[in-house]
Design a protein around this motif. Sequence first.
Motif, mmCIF file in Angstrom:
data_model
loop_
_atom_site.group_PDB
_atom_site.id
_atom_site.type_symbol
_atom_site.label_atom_id
_atom_site.label_comp_id
_atom_site.label_asym_id
_atom_site.label_seq_id
_atom_site.Cartn_x
_atom_site.Cartn_y
_atom_site.Cartn_z
ATOM 1 N N LYS A 271 0.829 -1.208 0.000
ATOM 2 C CA LYS A 271 0.000 0.000 0.000
ATOM 3 C C LYS A 271 0.863 1.258 0.000
ATOM 4 O O LYS A 271 0.555 2.243 -0.679
ATOM 5 C CB LYS A 271 -0.934 0.001 1.206
ATOM 6 C CG LYS A 271 -1.969 -1.105 1.202
ATOM 7 C CD LYS A 271 -2.803 -1.065 2.468
ATOM 8 C CE LYS A 271 -3.802 -2.227 2.510
ATOM 9 N NZ LYS A 271 -4.575 -2.228 3.798
ATOM 10 N N ILE A 272 1.964 1.228 0.764
ATOM 11 C CA ILE A 272 2.868 2.378 0.803
ATOM 12 C C ILE A 272 3.485 2.606 -0.571
ATOM 13 O O ILE A 272 3.552 3.749 -1.059
ATOM 14 C CB ILE A 272 3.965 2.167 1.870
ATOM 15 C CG1 ILE A 272 3.345 2.148 3.271
ATOM 16 C CG2 ILE A 272 5.024 3.267 1.777
ATOM 17 C CD1 ILE A 272 4.314 1.754 4.368
ATOM 18 N N LEU A 273 3.928 1.523 -1.218
ATOM 19 C CA LEU A 273 4.512 1.632 -2.554
ATOM 20 C C LEU A 273 3.549 2.310 -3.525
ATOM 21 O O LEU A 273 3.938 3.205 -4.287
ATOM 22 C CB LEU A 273 4.858 0.240 -3.086
ATOM 23 C CG LEU A 273 6.069 -0.487 -2.506
ATOM 24 C CD1 LEU A 273 6.107 -1.916 -3.012
ATOM 25 C CD2 LEU A 273 7.347 0.243 -2.873
ATOM 26 N N THR A 274 2.300 1.884 -3.499
ATOM 27 C CA THR A 274 1.311 2.401 -4.442
ATOM 28 C C THR A 274 1.067 3.887 -4.233
ATOM 29 O O THR A 274 1.022 4.672 -5.201
ATOM 30 C CB THR A 274 -0.022 1.637 -4.284
ATOM 31 O OG1 THR A 274 0.213 0.248 -4.476
ATOM 32 C CG2 THR A 274 -1.045 2.120 -5.294
ATOM 33 N N LEU A 275 0.934 4.303 -2.974
ATOM 34 C CA LEU A 275 0.637 5.707 -2.701
ATOM 35 C C LEU A 275 1.858 6.591 -2.934
ATOM 36 O O LEU A 275 1.726 7.726 -3.412
ATOM 37 C CB LEU A 275 0.113 5.863 -1.272
ATOM 38 C CG LEU A 275 -0.771 7.092 -1.035
ATOM 39 C CD1 LEU A 275 -2.008 7.071 -1.917
ATOM 40 C CD2 LEU A 275 -1.166 7.201 0.441
ATOM 41 N N VAL A 276 3.041 6.084 -2.603
ATOM 42 C CA VAL A 276 4.263 6.839 -2.887
ATOM 43 C C VAL A 276 4.407 7.069 -4.383
ATOM 44 O O VAL A 276 4.740 8.175 -4.833
ATOM 45 C CB VAL A 276 5.501 6.113 -2.319
ATOM 46 C CG1 VAL A 276 6.792 6.670 -2.919
ATOM 47 C CG2 VAL A 276 5.546 6.230 -0.798
ATOM 48 N N ARG B 148 12.406 -0.926 -1.578
ATOM 49 C CA ARG B 148 11.413 -0.955 -2.647
ATOM 50 C C ARG B 148 10.684 0.387 -2.748
ATOM 51 O O ARG B 148 10.306 0.817 -3.850
ATOM 52 C CB ARG B 148 10.415 -2.086 -2.405
ATOM 53 C CG ARG B 148 11.037 -3.477 -2.417
ATOM 54 C CD ARG B 148 10.034 -4.539 -2.009
ATOM 55 N NE ARG B 148 8.888 -4.574 -2.913
ATOM 56 C CZ ARG B 148 7.722 -5.156 -2.622
ATOM 57 N NH1 ARG B 148 7.546 -5.727 -1.426
ATOM 58 N NH2 ARG B 148 6.739 -5.140 -3.493
ATOM 59 N N VAL B 149 10.481 1.044 -1.625
ATOM 60 C CA VAL B 149 9.882 2.384 -1.630
ATOM 61 C C VAL B 149 10.826 3.371 -2.302
ATOM 62 O O VAL B 149 10.418 4.207 -3.121
ATOM 63 C CB VAL B 149 9.557 2.845 -0.196
ATOM 64 C CG1 VAL B 149 8.997 4.264 -0.194
ATOM 65 C CG2 VAL B 149 8.571 1.885 0.471
ATOM 66 N N ALA C 60 16.915 5.798 2.238
ATOM 67 C CA ALA C 60 16.197 7.039 2.526
ATOM 68 C C ALA C 60 17.178 8.206 2.584
ATOM 69 O O ALA C 60 18.315 8.053 3.025
ATOM 70 C CB ALA C 60 15.434 6.925 3.837
ATOM 71 N N ARG C 61 16.724 9.375 2.155
ATOM 72 C CA ARG C 61 17.571 10.566 2.134
ATOM 73 C C ARG C 61 17.430 11.410 3.397
ATOM 74 O O ARG C 61 18.115 12.423 3.539
ATOM 75 C CB ARG C 61 17.240 11.414 0.912
ATOM 76 C CG ARG C 61 17.706 10.837 -0.412
ATOM 77 C CD ARG C 61 19.195 11.054 -0.623
ATOM 78 N NE ARG C 61 19.535 12.457 -0.588
ATOM 79 C CZ ARG C 61 19.352 13.318 -1.592
ATOM 80 N NH1 ARG C 61 18.832 12.884 -2.739
ATOM 81 N NH2 ARG C 61 19.701 14.578 -1.476
#
Length: 280
Positions: A171-176, A200-201, A235-236
């Motif tokens: 779900k996070i992948l899709t919304l990102v 993956r994100v 992550a940055r």
Amino acid sequence: MKLARLNRLFNPESSRLLDVAVDHGFFGERSFVTGIEDMRAVVTTLVAAGPDAVQLTLGQARHLQAVAGKQKPALVLRTDVANVYGRPLDSHIFSHHVPHAIEEAVRLDAAAVCVNLMQLPGRPEIREACIRSIMALREQATRYAMPLMIEPLVMRGEESEGYGVDGDIEKILTLVRQAVELGADLIKADPADDITQYHRVIEVAGDVPVLVRGGGRVDDRTLLERTVAVLEQGARGIVYGRNIIQHDDPAAITRALMAVLHQGATVDEALQILTQESAR
């Protein structure tokens, strides 16, 4: 130009960012105000601690921008307000963006603006409202070269009990990805339940920097371990609020987190910094 504002956010040596979110009063939930009742004092403490940015609302940004001198955190301006955090929720749920938000950000010398992209179970109209806000803000952000930080929020729960964060990686992948497609310059996303999958994100966001949200309060070791883990996944940076502003020593935890981000400190080294700072 947009790059000039982005350069004010990221540390030039580590290319990472710590943004301290202090925009919680905007959302009308009493528990969120704990620890930030005196905003002038909160901002003074954070400026002294030296994070890369502080995230504030239209009504509170003046406390940061009134501080004299060049060496202070950049301003990230929150541009939308919603009532999705109540327990229980109000009978009517809404999400609205601030009129003329980008012009306000320019006047306040912000380095970026932040807006939600919320996915609530059974409430597609809230996601639609967020998308409408993002499209309106994107048009003005392009005109004024203002970086747009989109905050994808996948939520779970029932209206009668209030919504919480859903850490489902799919779900996070899709919304990102939707946030990227809508024109995000920066992504502020929740950590997944399985942090080892967070690369993956990063991948689905492409060249858009991903900053990880802190969410609810956790103990210091858990917070630092999670921070190290998401950085290792690509992550940055991080955008932490309650885990800093509701901490017993907000300045000390800020400096410990900065050491992790910009100096590569380990969890144990950061905990030692936290102990030393708190003892002063």
